[in-house]
Design an enzyme around this catalytic site. Structure first.
Site, PDB file in Angstrom:
ATOM      1  N   PHE A 141      40.430  43.720  38.762  1.00  0.00           N
ATOM      2  CA  PHE A 141      41.358  43.970  37.666  1.00  0.00           C
ATOM      3  C   PHE A 141      40.308  44.093  36.436  1.00  0.00           C
ATOM      4  O   PHE A 141      40.782  44.763  35.255  1.00  0.00           O
ATOM      5  CB  PHE A 141      42.610  43.280  37.442  1.00  0.00           C
ATOM      6  N   LYS A 190      40.525  52.415  45.830  1.00  0.00           N
ATOM      7  CA  LYS A 190      41.762  51.538  45.879  1.00  0.00           C
ATOM      8  C   LYS A 190      41.515  50.573  44.878  1.00  0.00           C
ATOM      9  O   LYS A 190      40.983  49.563  44.763  1.00  0.00           O
ATOM     10  CB  LYS A 190      41.848  50.557  47.175  1.00  0.00           C
ATOM     11  N   GLU A 232      45.990  46.312  41.700  1.00  0.00           N
ATOM     12  CA  GLU A 232      47.109  46.864  41.307  1.00  0.00           C
ATOM     13  C   GLU A 232      47.588  46.268  40.103  1.00  0.00           C
ATOM     14  O   GLU A 232      48.836  46.727  39.479  1.00  0.00           O
ATOM     15  CB  GLU A 232      48.076  46.398  42.421  1.00  0.00           C
ATOM     16  N   ARG A 233      46.760  45.539  39.469  1.00  0.00           N
ATOM     17  CA  ARG A 233      47.394  44.906  37.919  1.00  0.00           C
ATOM     18  C   ARG A 233      47.247  45.768  36.859  1.00  0.00           C
ATOM     19  O   ARG A 233      47.630  45.786  36.134  1.00  0.00           O
ATOM     20  CB  ARG A 233      46.839  43.669  37.902  1.00  0.00           C
ATOM     21  N   SER A 293      36.777  38.796  43.959  1.00  0.00           N
ATOM     22  CA  SER A 293      36.616  37.109  44.072  1.00  0.00           C
ATOM     23  C   SER A 293      35.981  36.845  45.434  1.00  0.00           C
ATOM     24  O   SER A 293      36.027  37.627  46.359  1.00  0.00           O
ATOM     25  CB  SER A 293      37.912  36.565  43.899  1.00  0.00           C
ATOM     26  N   CYS A 325      32.450  38.924  35.518  1.00  0.00           N
ATOM     27  CA  CYS A 325      31.650  38.397  36.429  1.00  0.00           C
ATOM     28  C   CYS A 325      30.316  37.726  36.147  1.00  0.00           C
ATOM     29  O   CYS A 325      29.521  36.994  36.525  1.00  0.00           O
ATOM     30  CB  CYS A 325      31.730  39.269  37.629  1.00  0.00           C
ATOM     31  N   GLU A 364      34.854  28.787  40.234  1.00  0.00           N
ATOM     32  CA  GLU A 364      34.855  29.853  39.165  1.00  0.00           C
ATOM     33  C   GLU A 364      36.417  29.845  38.697  1.00  0.00           C
ATOM     34  O   GLU A 364      37.430  29.515  39.252  1.00  0.00           O
ATOM     35  CB  GLU A 364      34.789  31.150  39.693  1.00  0.00           C
TER      36      GLU A 364
END
Ligand code: NAD
Length: 502
Positions: free
Chosen positions: A149, A173, A176-177, A226, A281, A384
């Site tokens: 996201f 893909k 979805e957020r 992640s 990240c 994290e």
């Protein structure tokens, strides 16, 4: 409330499942959209459509694909503002930060415009008498990208530009957020003249990912997200004999040597730890000052300046930090702050009470938090957090700092602030981290180098974008060819062929 759909074969594609996922405005907490989630059969349909186009797309002269990439580059520049608005609306990051993301996403597109130069590969004349040898870098096949996201435009561009330029059909893909940026990219790709369907967007969640990982006609999988999901995607994709690169999470340290300019280091820490609310990240999440004198100076200045960060929605042009992505993620980050207090770290700045009144009071905002005297065995150091929480771990020496960093299971980025070239050189050589900054807090490589962490920050052999991605998105075929003169006689040769004999 808007509906977000998939784009397959160049057309809007309605999911055959009735499953959907809500899309929120993180600044207000209000649901603004709904994304249709693809079923397994939708995914197989998308893969079949891409596979049908693969041979023709792969055989197209690379320079024709590069021309399309040039046009895409121009369209991205022209539409930066619009794309930034879409990103901020669903992600929450400030407008300038969204523009920064787009600029860094355009870099791999620029690189991809020149990919024909790399695809020409290598040629050796006369490896033996009348024998020549050469390499062909041929497309890998249908490739997919599964993205996080936090960079809804940049990370897809990291993948799709080089995948397409190397002659692969590509299925994205997205998260979805914040799924809308991917559709805007699809639109620009169509406008740039790419054949319909060589790029598709499949909206979905785990069901779509699992279907992509096992689909027979998928040859390559690029994943960014992640660490636990990266590991899952890597292992599952490999079990289906796909080529997989899976980039995971991070815990990035910044070592501040006693001779460093402490105010420059503080400014670098503020921007890199709290920019994008720490949801990067490559964010610095651990400051590692060497010696107590530097540590005291850093903490005193950071604690003052962290409180002054202007936290506001993207609609406020002065905003320096926006909200977190979701209510659940905010609760997770708050949970880590509680864990840090329980573990005995010193919470110097507590961002938990931050709220905005009025329209944004239900937004997922969190103030900047600062922990001092963090120890290596604490969860807030080992895991994290992915939020605006900076940990200060005081190290006694550069040697101790290198040992601690190398023992950490994640190895994405690291930075050292110093005026001492010898210390920096020693650090660069010995640190077990994929991307190193020297007096640079977020050492994200430019688009003509490659991006990738070490240890559990990257599963697979290849970094993403740049030259590494050309190797990822192509298969090497090596040709050894003999063209004899007319009339020349041959004979059976039973020994292993080598240059002196054949
Ligand atoms: P995430 O791992 O939750 O999701 C990433 C993608 O995986 C999404 O498309 C999601 O739909 C899918 N996914 C989620 N759960 C899944 C499951 N159980 N099975 C299969 N697919 C699943 O990551 P996120 O929260 O979207 O993004 C933040 C994370 O991404 C952070 O850990 C951050 O460090 C990392 N990240 C890494 C890099 C890098 O280059 N190393 C860059 C950006 C973000």
């Amino acid at each position: 409330m808007y509906k977000v759909k998939s784009m397959v074969g160049g057309d809007v594609y309605h999911s055959t499942s009735s499953r959907t996922s809500p899309v929120f405005n993180p600044a207000s907490g209000e649901q603004i959209g709904e994304v249709e989630l693809a079923s397994q059969s939708d995914v197989l349909d998308a893969v079949a459509k891409a596979a049908a186009l693969q041979e023709g797309w792969g055989a197209m002269p690379a320079v024709e694909r590069a021309n399309m990439m040039f046009r895409l580059r121009g369209l991205l520049e022209e539409n930066k503002e619009k794309l930034a608005e879409i990103i901020s609306r669903e992600h929450g990051k400030t407008h300038d930060d969204a523009l920064g993301e787009i600029s860094r996403g355009i870099e791999p597109v620029t690189f991809a415009c020149g990919i024909p130069h790399i695809l020409k590969s290598e040629y050796s004349l006369n490896v033996a008498k009348l024998v020549d040898s050469y390499g062909l870098l041929q497309p890998l096949g249908v490739c997919v990208g599964i993205t996080p996201f936090n960079f809804p435009a940049m990370v897809p561009l990291w993948m799709l530009a080089n995948a397409l330029a190397c002659g692969n059909c590509f299925i994205l893909k997205p998260s979805e957020r914040d799924p809308s940026a991917s559709l805007f990219l699809h639109d620009l790709i169509q406008q740039a003249g790419f054949p319909r369907g060589v790029f598709s967007v499949v909206q979905g969640d785990k069901e779509a990912v699992d279907a992509l990982l096992s689909a027979e006609k998928v040859a390559g999988v690029s994943f960014v997200g992640s660490t636990p999901i990266a590991e899952y995607v890597y292992k599952t994709g490999c079990s289906f004999a796909k080529r997989v690169q899976a980039l995971g999470g991070a815990k990035n340290h910044m070592v501040v040597m006693p001779d460093a300019d402490s105010e420059r280091a503080v400014d670098a820490l503020l921007g890199s730890a709290y920019g994008a609310a720490g949801e990067r990240c490559m964010a610095i999440s651990v400051a590692m000052p060497i010696g107590d004198e530097m540590a005291d100076r850093l903490v005193a200045s950071l604690s003052k300046k962290a409180r002054e960060i202007h936290i506001a929605p993207a609609s406020d042009a002065k905003s320096e930090m926006g909200p977190l992505i979701s209510k659940q993620h905010k609760e997770k980050v708050v949970g880590y702050i509680e864990i840090g207090v329980e573990e005995g770290a010193e919470l110097v700045v507590d961002g938990r009470d931050f709220t905005l009144a009025g329209e944004y009071e239900n937004g997922y905002f969190l103030g900047a938090s600062l922990f001092d005297r963090v120890a290596p065995n604490m969860r807030i150091y080992k895991e994290e957090i992915f939020g605006p929480v900076l940990c200060v771990l005081r190290a006694g020496s550069l040697e101790e700092a290198i040992t601690l960093i190398n023992e950490h299971e994640l190895g994405n980025g690291v930075s050292i602030f110093t005026r001492d070239g010898a210390a920096a050189r020693n650090f660069i050589e010995r640190v077990s981290i994929g991307m190193v900054g020297v007096n640079v807090p977020i050492p994200v490589p430019v688009g003509f180098h490659s991006f990738g962490g070490w240890k559990r920050s990257l599963f697979g052999a290849h970094g993403i974008y740049g030259p590494e991605s050309v190797h990822f998105y192509t298969k090497l075929k090596t040709v050894t060819a003999r063209w004899v003169e007319k009339g020349e006689k041959g004979k059976a040769e039973f020994n292993f062929p080598h240059a002196g004999r054949n």
